[in-house]
Design an enzyme around this catalytic site. Sequence first.
Site, mmCIF file in Angstrom:
data_model
loop_
_atom_site.group_PDB
_atom_site.id
_atom_site.type_symbol
_atom_site.label_atom_id
_atom_site.label_comp_id
_atom_site.label_asym_id
_atom_site.label_seq_id
_atom_site.Cartn_x
_atom_site.Cartn_y
_atom_site.Cartn_z
ATOM 1 N N LYS A 44 0.806 -1.199 0.000
ATOM 2 C CA LYS A 44 0.000 0.000 0.000
ATOM 3 C C LYS A 44 0.852 1.268 0.000
ATOM 4 C CE LYS A 44 -3.462 -2.315 2.809
ATOM 5 N NZ LYS A 44 -3.991 -2.414 4.203
ATOM 6 N N GLY A 45 2.104 1.135 0.439
ATOM 7 C CA GLY A 45 2.918 2.309 0.758
ATOM 8 C C GLY A 45 3.078 3.347 -0.335
ATOM 9 N N ASP A 101 7.656 2.936 -2.085
ATOM 10 C CA ASP A 101 7.675 4.021 -1.104
ATOM 11 C C ASP A 101 9.075 4.212 -0.503
ATOM 12 O OD1 ASP A 101 7.569 1.576 0.252
ATOM 13 O OD2 ASP A 101 6.049 2.203 1.699
ATOM 14 N N ASP A 104 14.725 -0.139 2.232
ATOM 15 C CA ASP A 104 15.388 -0.240 3.524
ATOM 16 C C ASP A 104 16.479 -1.316 3.400
ATOM 17 O OD1 ASP A 104 15.947 -0.147 6.214
ATOM 18 O OD2 ASP A 104 14.115 -1.103 6.880
ATOM 19 N N LYS A 132 16.739 4.417 2.462
ATOM 20 C CA LYS A 132 17.353 4.378 3.789
ATOM 21 C C LYS A 132 18.564 3.464 3.667
ATOM 22 C CE LYS A 132 14.602 2.820 7.154
ATOM 23 N NZ LYS A 132 13.520 2.771 8.163
ATOM 24 N N PHE A 153 12.500 5.394 11.616
ATOM 25 C CA PHE A 153 11.264 4.856 11.076
ATOM 26 C C PHE A 153 10.361 5.988 10.610
ATOM 27 C CE2 PHE A 153 7.325 2.588 10.657
ATOM 28 C CZ PHE A 153 7.767 1.455 9.992
ATOM 29 N N ASP A 160 3.283 3.704 6.673
ATOM 30 C CA ASP A 160 2.550 3.502 7.925
ATOM 31 C C ASP A 160 3.421 2.918 9.028
ATOM 32 O OD1 ASP A 160 2.796 0.818 6.798
ATOM 33 O OD2 ASP A 160 1.353 0.222 8.336
ATOM 34 N N ARG A 166 -0.673 6.868 7.374
ATOM 35 C CA ARG A 166 -0.461 6.933 5.922
ATOM 36 C C ARG A 166 -0.965 8.232 5.312
ATOM 37 N NH1 ARG A 166 1.002 1.788 4.021
ATOM 38 N NH2 ARG A 166 -0.027 0.048 5.023
#
Length: 186
Positions: A44-45, A101, A104, A132, A153, A160, A166
Amino acid sequence: MDKKLEIGEMLLTEVTIQNRVRELAWQISHDYEGKRLLVVAVLKGAFIFVADLARHLQVPAAFDFLAVCSYGSATASSGEVRILKDLDESVEGWDVLLVEDIVDTGLTLNYLTQSLWARRPASLRICSLLDKPARRQVPVKLDYCGFQIPDKFAVGYGLDFDGRYRNAPFIFVPAECLTEGEKGCD
Ligand code: IMP
């Protein structure tokens, strides 16, 4: 009852994000002129990022969506990825732009790029709003990157924490995600 939005640290304001999204869209429009662009967004990000990006693209584009879930805790992925919703159409022959999104560890994108290459697109590039790099476990080549952020974070603008935050138009570290050392006393 839901906790209210408490900003621990502001990372990127709405104006900063919107300016950068416009720049990325210009660059992508230039690079994909005359190509058969298919934007694949990872849900969803990436839903807010891709919607804003789409409205600034100056070239024709088709859109499709993947939903993935990576196992792990609320703030750290385990690298095991499961496709919850696959693409509706074949990507064969398309110039695919995968929109994420945040990168990481890189494990999710590593899995997704392998899965997409196996479907024989004409080309495949990656666009991520956030990078990141501090926690990278596998190398990922980002063709388009909005911002590099520190190892914190980040939530908002599609991202989210435990299903929350979000819808914020900016990106921040929630107060509840600050480490003890970062909480400070000023
Ligand atoms: P990776 O596989 O470790 O690169 O992580 C990919 C996914 O983990 C992202 O698509 C996000 O859904 C989630 N993630 C990683 N870092 C963050 C963060 O700082 N905020 C919110 N989600 C994150």
